[in-house]
Design a protein around this motif. Structure first.
Motif, PDB file in Angstrom:
ATOM      1  N   ASN A  27       1.320   4.451   4.760  1.00  0.00           N
ATOM      2  CA  ASN A  27       2.405   5.286   5.228  1.00  0.00           C
ATOM      3  C   ASN A  27       1.949   6.523   5.963  1.00  0.00           C
ATOM      4  O   ASN A  27       2.539   6.925   6.948  1.00  0.00           O
ATOM      5  CB  ASN A  27       3.232   5.751   4.019  1.00  0.00           C
TER       6      ASN A  27
ATOM      7  N   TRP B 192      -0.454   0.154  -7.491  1.00  0.00           N
ATOM      8  CA  TRP B 192      -0.112  -0.499  -6.221  1.00  0.00           C
ATOM      9  C   TRP B 192       0.473   0.471  -5.191  1.00  0.00           C
ATOM     10  O   TRP B 192       0.620   0.133  -4.034  1.00  0.00           O
ATOM     11  CB  TRP B 192       0.838  -1.673  -6.449  1.00  0.00           C
TER      12      TRP B 192
ATOM     13  N   THR C 119       5.717  -8.123   1.318  1.00  0.00           N
ATOM     14  CA  THR C 119       5.071  -7.212   2.243  1.00  0.00           C
ATOM     15  C   THR C 119       4.557  -5.995   1.480  1.00  0.00           C
ATOM     16  O   THR C 119       4.942  -5.762   0.335  1.00  0.00           O
ATOM     17  CB  THR C 119       6.077  -6.733   3.291  1.00  0.00           C
ATOM     18  N   GLY C 120       3.716  -5.236   2.129  1.00  0.00           N
ATOM     19  CA  GLY C 120       3.335  -3.939   1.595  1.00  0.00           C
ATOM     20  C   GLY C 120       2.215  -3.965   0.573  1.00  0.00           C
ATOM     21  O   GLY C 120       1.851  -2.933   0.040  1.00  0.00           O
TER      22      GLY C 120
ATOM     23  N   GLY D  45      10.605  -7.753   0.871  1.00  0.00           N
ATOM     24  CA  GLY D  45      10.303  -7.010  -0.345  1.00  0.00           C
ATOM     25  C   GLY D  45      10.220  -7.936  -1.540  1.00  0.00           C
ATOM     26  O   GLY D  45      10.491  -9.129  -1.428  1.00  0.00           O
ATOM     27  N   ALA D  46       9.849  -7.396  -2.687  1.00  0.00           N
ATOM     28  CA  ALA D  46       9.696  -8.210  -3.885  1.00  0.00           C
ATOM     29  C   ALA D  46      11.000  -8.924  -4.237  1.00  0.00           C
ATOM     30  O   ALA D  46      11.022 -10.122  -4.530  1.00  0.00           O
ATOM     31  CB  ALA D  46       9.259  -7.327  -5.045  1.00  0.00           C
TER      32      ALA D  46
ATOM     33  N   SER E   1      13.120   6.063  -2.869  1.00  0.00           N
ATOM     34  CA  SER E   1      11.790   5.513  -2.649  1.00  0.00           C
ATOM     35  C   SER E   1      11.842   4.356  -1.654  1.00  0.00           C
ATOM     36  O   SER E   1      12.752   3.531  -1.707  1.00  0.00           O
ATOM     37  CB  SER E   1      11.218   4.981  -3.960  1.00  0.00           C
ATOM     38  N   PHE E   2      10.876   4.314  -0.791  1.00  0.00           N
ATOM     39  CA  PHE E   2      10.672   3.244   0.199  1.00  0.00           C
ATOM     40  C   PHE E   2      11.682   3.256   1.343  1.00  0.00           C
ATOM     41  O   PHE E   2      11.740   2.325   2.121  1.00  0.00           O
ATOM     42  CB  PHE E   2      10.684   1.843  -0.457  1.00  0.00           C
TER      43      PHE E   2
ATOM     44  N   GLN F 170       0.301   1.837  -0.526  1.00  0.00           N
ATOM     45  CA  GLN F 170       1.500   2.301   0.170  1.00  0.00           C
ATOM     46  C   GLN F 170       1.268   3.639   0.856  1.00  0.00           C
ATOM     47  O   GLN F 170       1.602   3.832   2.015  1.00  0.00           O
ATOM     48  CB  GLN F 170       2.642   2.521  -0.843  1.00  0.00           C
TER      49      GLN F 170
END
Lengths: 317, 420, 280
Positions: B277, B269, B40-41, B67-68, B247-248, B273
């Motif tokens: 956001n 990248w 995602t993202g 997520g990754a 973060s995140f 974000q």
């Protein structure tokens, strides 16, 4: 959540139906009726469990080699600080979520057990609202309420001039946060179990106590608590089995530190540690060893509870 | 019963080794449809939509797993047994564990990756080459590095707002931290989101060797460059210029919206974000150079699992979207930086300006940050090591850890984790 | 519900109501707060002092939820899984409970003990091999992977066994036997109608549990069109950034069907939980 004590389920065989002739199908029927449960349990409960014991003896990379290493996983596990940390967290969270839950449920059951209480149905139903809310949703809401900078609770704390508390980052704070979620979820359910037990206590006992001049408090201590003893033991048993496997709350409470519940694993429980090693680190063998340790823990705890529940006789008048 | 359990175990053990056999693709679907797992993202949907325009006859079933790291975990479970995707995106930090087990993936040389190999930055593609020489992934992007800052907040603090002047404020990380102190003193607000990813992760990705030496030996505990980056993180904590938001996290994204900190480390990248956001902050951002010059954080690879039912369709997707021109086009639309140096001088790339970031020339900013880069080896445990260093810094930042003991605590945690 | 056994006597003190009201507030407030945040945007959700009245943003966010993840599909999936598990448990547990309560067969006590012991087996720890079995059956990413394991419920067997023991006299069964009915017929014509309310509550509890299950679906399901509601909520929180309003909105929408259900059958659920409880 079981509602009868396994230990007390002694079986008194009913008289056999006097059958004129027993058909073969009738002889086989009981086996057929219980077969689905045993079949499903065998495939999805027992075999995986046995397989876990097997895999625990290997260095087992799910996408690579499987090397037999005997007890090495276990020797490593018992020397692993992360394991003892997870044991500590699991027991601590279990304790923090069960003691208040028990106290609240006792108190609420006592309050609800009043002959002239109005809106009784409304009160009872409200208590079950947390039970129907999913853990995922609960985690999202409580994480927001307990957030350090923007949380509702910390805003209130700030209003009184105190420093904001960083719940997730501290050991106690994160345990409290998870315990609050668990308590919130199960207190109402437990209350109803206690209330049902209380209603089975004959009124005459309370009346007699009142005649002897015992006030509410003494009635609570000498009648309410003893008569609830079996159900209390029982809820401790079930919450132990449930509590030792707590997973979703710690997983979702600290999403940025995936699978460790914080920078120093401050709220990583055993199941989450198992998950991290298995699906995060690709160490199926080590994860299985954690699984075996968890299994033994549950057996020991359940055994103690089993023993207790057979020893403690219900306070049946 | 016992026999049944025994045979079931045997079957399981076998399926654990090999997984269920791939099966033959059904005639109708072969080459016409494939399953794609991504994270995602990063707005993968847009890429897939573009591909469909080009190839309306192909059906792409895209799943944004999470997520990754979650995606890598899901891939592991799938490889261990179960339905695998035909195509999967793997983040660079998670790649080494897969490269160690190349038998789980299609060797892309068999599909023609040999011919393309030279298109990519050498140090990027080499990370997806296994010991036996097989190529298991094609790089989709690299991070590149820059610092995103809020011009309006800088202005309030009496700092310059022009991107060149801002870049001059911090030739080094020490100067960066000093600037932070000025900002915090002037405004009473935090300067940067956190010390871990904001400073340590950036500095540690600018080294000549990171956690492994070029021969593949772990040197995380004796590499002075790592220690220096770690100390910078601690220095930022001590300077009290961080918002202490991981973060995140939820609060981090709220902080971006509210302007609770003025600066975020922004690999290419990250631009998407920030846009997702805080759409309301459009135009208030700009991009400056990262202190210390060159560096890379992040980047991903596309791989095809061995048991994929439609490897051909997946390969067609890779070769079409990941060609130099394909990556260039992706950059102009989504902002993540190509891994194909042949397009770095292309006017189409150098002329890209990003309105959200005050028309910053992102093409040149990010490629400049890569050109001086000295690549380092990423090893199988790099991800864990990085995470533990980050955790130790975070722990100090949250006021729980002793800065004097943080380095040793991190080393102990790493040793425990990698069983060394 | 008998009222004869309650604490008798004196009037209910005002503080009893005060404490109960506090408990109700604690139980309901988080849900209310979920709704409040779901109707504002994230910036508003992080404003201090916080908003405590719903804003007007609910439909906008709800729409976002539906476009971000296949939410309707996930509600349908959750309904299918939870309803099948609920109904399946009700029937299977009633059958097994009937066998343990009223039928005599070799090994009954041992088998019952085994059922007890299965309750203590922590399912979570064997999740890896369980996943392998599912993949060996080629059930990954299917709803039956959630349904079939969910049908086995040791606690439900006990529950039904207890009910059948107390609700059904041996004379009735005897009479049915003399009329020449088979065991199967006796179960459906005599036993099940009598214990239907208990089976219904058991099914309800099974439904709620299945609806809220997280870990197993999280491991098994991969395609968005297979998501259950819980996994859809998780998918809403993408890893890089979360829109709190969106997450809360999804959480609220995922809980809404259960709230509606609860309004209709909550009373029976409460009664059932209390009825199945210990009787000292």
């Amino acid at each position: 959540m079981t509602t009868i004590s396994p230990a007390r389920a002694t079986i008194t065989p009913p008289p056999a139906p006097a059958a004129p002739r027993r058909r073969l199908t009738d002889i086989l029927a009981p086996y057929a009726y219980i077969a689905p449960f045993f079949a499903i349990f065998a495939v999805f409960g027992l075999i995986p469990l046995l397989f876990t014991f097997y895999v625990a003896l290997f260095d087992w990379n799910p996408i690579g080699d499987h090397v037999f290493i005997g007890w090495d996983n276990f020797t490593r596990l018992f020397g692993d600080v992360r394991f003892w940390n997870a044991v500590r967290n699991t027991i601590s969270i279990w304790f923090l979520s069960n003691v208040p839950q028990l106290a609240f449920a006792l108190l609420l059951a006592h309050l609800l057990n009043h002959v002239r209480l109005r809106f009784a149905v409304f009160f009872r139903m409200s208590m079950l609202v947390p039970y129907i809310t999913s853990v995922a949703a609960t985690a999202i809401v409580f994480s927001q309420i307990f957030d350090r900078d923007y949380g509702l609770l910390n805003w209130l704390i700030g209003l009184f001039g105190f420093e904001h508390i960083d719940f997730v980052q501290s050991v106690w704070g994160s345990h409290v946060l998870i315990a609050v979620m668990v308590t919130w979820r199960w207190t109402g359910y437990t209350t109803l179990l206690y209330l049902a037990s209380l209603q089975a206590v004959p009124r005459g006992i309370y009346e007699a106590a009142a005649v002897d001049g015992a006030g509410t408090w003494r009635q609570f201590l000498h009648i309410t608590i003893p008569s609830l003893r079996p159900v209390i033991v029982f809820t401790i048993v079930t919450s132990t089995i449930y509590g030792l496997q707590i997973f979703t709350e710690p997983l979702l409470v600290s999403r940025t530190t995936l699978n460790t519940c914080g920078a120093v694993r401050q709220c990583q429980t055993l199941t989450l540690f198992l998950y991290e090693q298995g699906f995060g680190q690709f160490e199926f063998g080590y994860a299985s060893a954690i699984g075996v340790a968890l299994f033994l823990m549950v057996v020991v705890f359940a055994g103690i509870n089993f023993y207790l529940s057979t020893r403690i006789r219900p306070g049946r008048p | 019963m016992v026999a049944a359990v025994g045979s079931a175990l045997a079957v399981l053990a076998m399926s654990g080794c090999s997984g269920s056999s791939g099966g033959t693709p059904s005639e109708s679907a072969a080459g016409k449809s494939f399953e794609f797992w991504s994270f995602t993202g990063i707005n993968q949907k847009a890429d897939v939509a573009k591909y469909k325009e080009k190839r309306p006859d192909v059906e792409v079933k895209l799943t944004e797993v999470g997520g990754a790291t979650e995606t890598a975990q899901a891939l592991t479970t799938a490889l261990a047994g179960g339905k695998v995707p035909d195509l999967v995106l793997i983040q660079g930090d998670n790649l080494p564990k897969f490269v160690q087990q190349p038998q789980n993936f299609v060797d892309l040389r068999t599909l023609g990756a040999d011919k393309m190999k030279s298109d990519y930055l050498d140090w990027v593609i080499s990370q997806s080459v296994a010991k036996d020489g097989s190529i298991i992934g094609i790089p989709t992007d690299v991070g590149g590095m820059a610092v995103a800052y809020r011009t309006d907040l800088f202005k309030e603090a009496g700092l310059p707002t022009d991107r060149d002047e801002v870049s001059k404020l911090w030739p080094t990380w020490d100067a960066f931290i000093e600037t932070g102190k000025k900002y915090t003193a002037a405004t009473g607000k935090a300067f940067i989101d956190n010390a871990g990813t904001g400073i340590f992760y950036q500095a540690v990705n600018q080294v000549s060797q990171k956690y492994y030496d070029p021969a593949g030996n772990p040197v995380y505990d004796k590499n002075p460059e790592v220690k220096a980056a770690f100390d910078l993180g601690l220095k930022a904590v001590a300077a009290k210029i961080t918002a202490r938001q991981a973060s995140f996290s939820d609060a981090w994204s709220a902080g971006i919206k509210k302007g609770d900190f003025a600066v975020i480390a922004a690999p290419s990248w990250m631009l998407g974000q920030l846009k997702d956001n805080a759409p309301d902050t459009k135009g208030k951002w700009d991009l400056a150079k990262i202190p210390g010059g060159a560096g890379n954080w992040g980047g991903s690879y596309l791989a095809i699992p061995k048991r994929a039912k439609n490897p051909k369709a997946a390969w067609e997707y890779i070769s079409s979207t990941q060609s130099p021109q394909g990556q260039l086009q992706h950059f102009t639309e989504a902002g993540s930086l190509p891994t194909t140096p042949s397009v770095y001088k292309d006017p189409k790339l150098t002329s890209v300006k990003e309105p959200f970031f005050n028309d910053a020339p992102i093409g040149t900013i990010y490629t400049d940050s890569l050109l001086g880069l000295k690549p380092f080896l990423i090893g199988p445990d790099s991800a864990v090591m990085g995470q533990e260093f980050l955790n130790a810094i975070t722990n100090v930042e949250q006021g729980k850890g002793d800065p004097a003991k943080a380095w040793d605590a991190a080393l102990t945690a790493i040793r425990t984790a990698i069983g060394g | 519900m008998t009222t004869t056994n309650r604490r008798s006597g004196d009037r209910v003190r005002w503080w009893t109501y005060a404490l109960l009201a506090l408990a109700v507030f604690a139980c309901v407030f988080p849900l209310y707060w979920m709704f409040v945040v779901a109707t504002t945007d994230t910036a508003a959700a992080t404003e201090l002092p916080p908003e405590i009245v719903p804003g007007g943003n609910f439909f906008h966010l709800a729409e976002l939820v539906f476009t971000t993840v296949p939410f309707v599909q996930s509600i349908v999936n959750s309904l299918v899984v939870a309803a099948t598990i609920g109904a399946g448990q009700a029937v299977l547990c009633a059958l097994a409970g009937f066998a343990f309560a009223k039928l005599r067969f070799r090994g009954r006590n041992v088998l019952l003990l085994v059922v007890v012991l299965t309750m203590t087996v922590p399912t979570e720890l064997a999740i890896v091999p369980r996943y392998m079995i599912i993949s060996w059956l080629e059930w990954t990413d299917t709803l039956q992977a959630l349904i079939v394991p969910g049908l086995a419920n040791a606690f439900g067997i006990f529950w039904m066994r207890q009910h059948i023991s107390s609700a059904i006299s041996d004379e009735i069964l005897q009479a049915a036997r003399i009329d020449g009915a088979t065991v199967w017929q006796i179960f459906w014509r005599v036993v099940f109608p009598l214990v239907r309310p208990a089976a219904f509550v058991l099914g309800l509890l099974g439904f709620v549990t299945a609806w809220n299950d997280f870990l197993w679906p999280f491991v098994v399901l991969k395609s968005p069109e297979m998501y259950t509601v819980q996994i859809a909520i998780k998918a809403l929180q993408n890893s890089f950034a979360i829109d709190l309003g969106l997450a809360m909105s999804g959480s609220f929408l995922a809980t809404l069907p259960l709230i509606v259900l609860f309004v209709f059958v909550g009373r029976r659920m409460v009664a059932g939980i209390m009825d199945g409880a210990f009787k000292g």
